[in-house]
Design an enzyme around this catalytic site. Structure first.
Site, mmCIF file in Angstrom:
data_model
loop_
_atom_site.group_PDB
_atom_site.id
_atom_site.type_symbol
_atom_site.label_atom_id
_atom_site.label_comp_id
_atom_site.label_asym_id
_atom_site.label_seq_id
_atom_site.Cartn_x
_atom_site.Cartn_y
_atom_site.Cartn_z
ATOM 1 N N HIS A 25 0.823 -1.197 0.000
ATOM 2 C CA HIS A 25 0.000 0.000 0.000
ATOM 3 C C HIS A 25 0.865 1.258 0.000
ATOM 4 O O HIS A 25 2.087 1.205 0.166
ATOM 5 C CB HIS A 25 -0.929 -0.016 1.210
ATOM 6 C CG HIS A 25 -2.036 -1.017 1.084
ATOM 7 N ND1 HIS A 25 -3.072 -1.100 1.992
ATOM 8 C CD2 HIS A 25 -2.272 -1.983 0.155
ATOM 9 C CE1 HIS A 25 -3.902 -2.069 1.628
ATOM 10 N NE2 HIS A 25 -3.426 -2.618 0.526
ATOM 11 N N GLU A 27 1.246 3.738 2.129
ATOM 12 C CA GLU A 27 1.989 4.049 3.351
ATOM 13 C C GLU A 27 3.260 3.206 3.461
ATOM 14 O O GLU A 27 4.307 3.686 3.891
ATOM 15 C CB GLU A 27 1.107 3.807 4.586
ATOM 16 C CG GLU A 27 -0.189 4.606 4.587
ATOM 17 C CD GLU A 27 -1.357 3.843 4.009
ATOM 18 O OE1 GLU A 27 -2.452 3.920 4.593
ATOM 19 O OE2 GLU A 27 -1.188 3.165 2.968
ATOM 20 N N CYS A 52 -5.405 0.992 6.365
ATOM 21 C CA CYS A 52 -6.141 -0.239 6.658
ATOM 22 C C CYS A 52 -5.724 -0.796 8.024
ATOM 23 O O CYS A 52 -4.630 -0.530 8.517
ATOM 24 C CB CYS A 52 -5.917 -1.279 5.569
ATOM 25 S SG CYS A 52 -4.208 -1.840 5.394
ATOM 26 N N ARG A 164 -13.168 3.640 -21.985
ATOM 27 C CA ARG A 164 -13.417 2.191 -21.861
ATOM 28 C C ARG A 164 -12.297 1.511 -21.088
ATOM 29 O O ARG A 164 -12.553 0.627 -20.257
ATOM 30 C CB ARG A 164 -13.543 1.567 -23.254
ATOM 31 C CG ARG A 164 -14.834 1.884 -23.985
ATOM 32 C CD ARG A 164 -14.855 1.231 -25.348
ATOM 33 N NE ARG A 164 -16.110 1.459 -26.054
ATOM 34 C CZ ARG A 164 -16.369 0.990 -27.273
ATOM 35 N NH1 ARG A 164 -15.445 0.282 -27.924
ATOM 36 N NH2 ARG A 164 -17.539 1.240 -27.844
ATOM 37 N N GLY A 259 -28.430 0.457 -26.123
ATOM 38 C CA GLY A 259 -29.052 1.517 -26.896
ATOM 39 C C GLY A 259 -29.902 2.455 -26.038
ATOM 40 O O GLY A 259 -29.829 2.465 -24.810
ATOM 41 N N LEU A 263 -30.381 2.870 -21.946
ATOM 42 C CA LEU A 263 -29.984 4.111 -21.275
ATOM 43 C C LEU A 263 -31.166 4.730 -20.532
ATOM 44 O O LEU A 263 -31.039 5.167 -19.383
ATOM 45 C CB LEU A 263 -29.429 5.101 -22.297
ATOM 46 C CG LEU A 263 -28.058 4.745 -22.890
ATOM 47 C CD1 LEU A 263 -27.807 5.539 -24.167
ATOM 48 C CD2 LEU A 263 -26.950 5.005 -21.883
#
Length: 318
Positions: A25, A27, A52, A164, A259, A263
């Protein structure tokens, strides 16, 4: 996404960030980067997310901070994940460490909006994306043999493929699969390609079947299910059931690209966090109407409009 900085007498002596899932992590990396560990006992550690306090893929960061006798910790925002959620802060305070919480908290939550949505709402972060003409159409009326109307500029198309690659999944409906036969990958050097999610299915020679990306296909029944590599079929009666399956599969974010009916279903059920709307200067007079947005939402939620992108890009947040 977590970063950490360690400061001694106004000078940065250590920096680190969480580079990959399952690895050290922020830290840990910041503490390791300090050349003179003796300075830690007189330093302040800054981190955008609560350290954590549990054994997961790595040992607890709170324990490491305590072990190095760092006297002061400044935390951007609390971690709402159930395994942490105040426990790291509690450990630090119990050890006598001076803890400051909530510095640039909104910015810190924005940085990890997908993470927070996943844990707090028990569903992925949902981005709705479409392109429309200036007079409000997403396509002309056509059959599946005719190509879709090109609305986006080349620059905004590249932007969409970058988007994406930044989300875990991309979702379309059955009509978009049949009429557009899209590849649903991230091209132009962007990677990785997202997991492909399709609502409804019929057998065919679809481009998505040639993709190595994981595929999740939902139907109301099993009549169209078939054995396809890297593909899992599910039964689902509504969007909430679909989102529950995505949550159970650890999908933290999904971009919905169409489509129109799909949506509009997400909008009607208020199941969205962000809308990315690309609008061109083209007018076609008639065609397939774009999803409608509440004007109050438009007034309150405009986040940005990038002038350098033509067509115009606007982002709305829920």
């Amino acid at each position: 996404m977590v970063g950490s900085v360690i400061v001694h007498n106004g000078v940065i002596i250590g920096e680190g960030w969480h580079q990959r899932y399952g690895e050290a992590h922020a830290e840990v990396n910041a503490i390791k980067s300090v050349k003179n560990p003796a300075l830690l006992k007189d330093s302040t550690l800054y981190v955008n997310l609560e350290p954590c306090a549990h054994f997961g893929k790595t040992p607890p960061c709170a324990d490491l901070i305590i072990r190095h006798n760092i006297p002061r910790v400044v935390i951007g925002c609390r971690d709402s994940y159930s395994e942490v959620d105040g426990k790291g802060i509690g450990k630090l305070k119990a050890a006598g460490i001076d803890v400051t919480l909530g510095v640039l908290a909104d910015e810190c939550r924005e940085l990890n909006k997908r993470f927070f949505t996943f844990h707090e709402k028990k569903r992925p972060y949902i981005i709705l994306k479409w392109a429309q003409t200036a007079d409000g159409f997403v396509d002309r009326v056509r059959n599946k043999k005719e190509k879709a109307l090109k609305i986006s500029s080349e620059l905004s198309t590249h932007q969409v493929h970058l988007w994406r690659s930044q989300e875990q999944a991309i979702l379309i409906g059955k009509n978009t699969l049949i009429k557009d036969n899209p590849a649903l990958d991230a091209r132009f050097g962007n990677s990785p390609s997202p997991t492909i999610v399709v609502l409804g299915y019929e057998k065919g020679d679809w481009q998505i079947l040639k993709s190595d990306a994981a595929k999740m296909i939902f139907n109301k029944d099993k009549s169209e299910f078939e054995d396809i590599p890297s593909t899992t079929f599910y039964q689902a009666k509504n969007l909430n059931e679909v989102l529950s399956k995505l949550y159970a599969s650890n999908i933290c974010s999904v971009m919905v690209e169409g489509g129109t009916k799909v949506l509009e279903s997400f909008i009607a059920e208020n199941l969205w966090d962000e809308i990315r709307l690309i609008k061109s200067n083209t007018t076609i007079g008639k065609g397939v109407k774009a999803p409608e947005l509440n004007t109050d939402i438009l007034k309150k939620k405009v986040l940005l409009a990038d002038d350098f992108i033509n067509p115009e890009l606007s982002v709305f947040v829920n």
